[in-house]
Motif scaffolding. Structure first.
Motif, short mmCIF file in Angstrom:
data_model
loop_
_atom_site.label_atom_id
_atom_site.label_comp_id
_atom_site.label_asym_id
_atom_site.label_seq_id
_atom_site.Cartn_x
_atom_site.Cartn_y
_atom_site.Cartn_z
N SER A 178 60.68 -57.33 -85.99
CA SER A 178 60.14 -57.72 -87.28
C SER A 178 58.76 -58.36 -87.11
O SER A 178 58.58 -59.24 -86.26
CB SER A 178 61.09 -58.72 -87.97
OG SER A 178 60.47 -59.29 -89.09
N VAL A 179 57.81 -57.93 -87.90
CA VAL A 179 56.44 -58.44 -87.82
C VAL A 179 56.43 -59.95 -88.09
O VAL A 179 55.67 -60.69 -87.47
CB VAL A 179 55.52 -57.68 -88.80
CG1 VAL A 179 54.13 -58.27 -88.83
CG2 VAL A 179 55.47 -56.21 -88.44
N LYS A 180 57.27 -60.41 -89.00
CA LYS A 180 57.32 -61.83 -89.35
C LYS A 180 57.81 -62.68 -88.18
O LYS A 180 57.53 -63.87 -88.13
CB LYS A 180 58.23 -62.06 -90.56
CG LYS A 180 57.75 -61.38 -91.82
CD LYS A 180 56.50 -62.05 -92.35
CE LYS A 180 56.10 -61.42 -93.68
NZ LYS A 180 54.82 -61.90 -94.14
N ARG B 107 52.53 -46.19 -89.55
CA ARG B 107 53.18 -47.13 -90.46
C ARG B 107 53.26 -48.52 -89.82
O ARG B 107 52.97 -49.54 -90.45
CB ARG B 107 54.57 -46.63 -90.83
CG ARG B 107 55.28 -47.49 -91.85
CD ARG B 107 56.64 -46.93 -92.25
NE ARG B 107 56.49 -45.62 -92.90
CZ ARG B 107 56.95 -44.46 -92.43
NH1 ARG B 107 57.60 -44.42 -91.30
NH2 ARG B 107 56.77 -43.34 -93.09
N ARG B 108 53.65 -48.57 -88.56
CA ARG B 108 53.78 -49.84 -87.85
C ARG B 108 52.42 -50.51 -87.71
O ARG B 108 52.29 -51.72 -87.92
CB ARG B 108 54.40 -49.59 -86.47
CG ARG B 108 54.51 -50.82 -85.61
CD ARG B 108 55.43 -51.85 -86.21
NE ARG B 108 55.66 -52.92 -85.25
CZ ARG B 108 56.48 -53.92 -85.44
NH1 ARG B 108 57.17 -54.02 -86.55
NH2 ARG B 108 56.63 -54.85 -84.52
N THR C 236 49.91 -50.26 -89.65
CA THR C 236 49.55 -50.76 -90.98
C THR C 236 50.25 -52.09 -91.26
O THR C 236 49.64 -53.03 -91.78
CB THR C 236 49.90 -49.72 -92.06
OG1 THR C 236 49.19 -48.51 -91.76
CG2 THR C 236 49.52 -50.20 -93.44
N GLU C 237 51.53 -52.17 -90.92
CA GLU C 237 52.29 -53.42 -91.10
C GLU C 237 51.68 -54.55 -90.27
O GLU C 237 51.52 -55.67 -90.74
CB GLU C 237 53.75 -53.24 -90.70
CG GLU C 237 54.54 -52.32 -91.60
CD GLU C 237 55.93 -52.03 -91.06
OE1 GLU C 237 56.35 -52.65 -90.05
OE2 GLU C 237 56.61 -51.16 -91.63
N LEU C 238 51.37 -54.25 -89.02
CA LEU C 238 50.79 -55.25 -88.13
C LEU C 238 49.43 -55.71 -88.63
O LEU C 238 49.14 -56.92 -88.64
CB LEU C 238 50.68 -54.69 -86.71
CG LEU C 238 51.99 -54.45 -85.98
CD1 LEU C 238 51.78 -53.54 -84.77
CD2 LEU C 238 52.64 -55.77 -85.56
N SER D 236 48.27 -55.68 -91.68
CA SER D 236 48.45 -56.45 -92.90
C SER D 236 48.89 -57.88 -92.58
O SER D 236 48.36 -58.85 -93.15
CB SER D 236 49.49 -55.77 -93.80
OG SER D 236 49.72 -56.54 -94.95
N GLU D 237 49.82 -58.02 -91.67
CA GLU D 237 50.31 -59.36 -91.30
C GLU D 237 49.21 -60.16 -90.59
O GLU D 237 49.03 -61.34 -90.87
CB GLU D 237 51.54 -59.25 -90.40
CG GLU D 237 52.12 -60.58 -90.00
CD GLU D 237 52.65 -61.41 -91.15
OE1 GLU D 237 52.74 -62.65 -91.00
OE2 GLU D 237 52.99 -60.85 -92.23
N SER E 33 46.71 -61.33 -93.14
CA SER E 33 47.28 -62.42 -93.93
C SER E 33 47.23 -63.74 -93.17
O SER E 33 46.85 -64.78 -93.71
CB SER E 33 48.71 -62.08 -94.31
OG SER E 33 49.33 -63.16 -94.96
#
Length: 73
Positions: free
Chosen positions: A9-11, A44-45, A47-49, A51-52, A55
């Motif tokens: 999980s990126v979080k 996709r991964r 992009t998630e990374l 974005s996090e 942030s």
């Protein structure tokens, strides 16, 4: 989807871990052995990374500006 890769999980990742994984994905995508069947998963991964990371950088910047503004009072 059964073909999707399982990622941490990126979080739950540190910023450094996220950047390191992004670098690994980029190297893999630029290499001669890029697995075209997994390209969507890796994109996709990434992009998630991204974005996090963005942030977290924004949040850190705002916190630092707030701290520094207090010094000017």
């Amino acid at each position: 989807m059964a073909n999707e890769l399982q990622f941490k999980s990126v979080k739950e990742m540190t910023y450094t871990e996220a950047v390191s994984e992004l670098e690994s994905i980029l190297q893999m995508m630029q290499g001669d052995k890029c697995d075209i069947d997994r390209l969507t998963d890796f994109t996709r991964r990434a992009t998630e990374l991204l974005s996090e990371c963005r942030s977290r950088l924004t949040t850190t910047d705002e916190q630092l500006r707030s701290i520094l503004a207090q010094l000017e009072k």
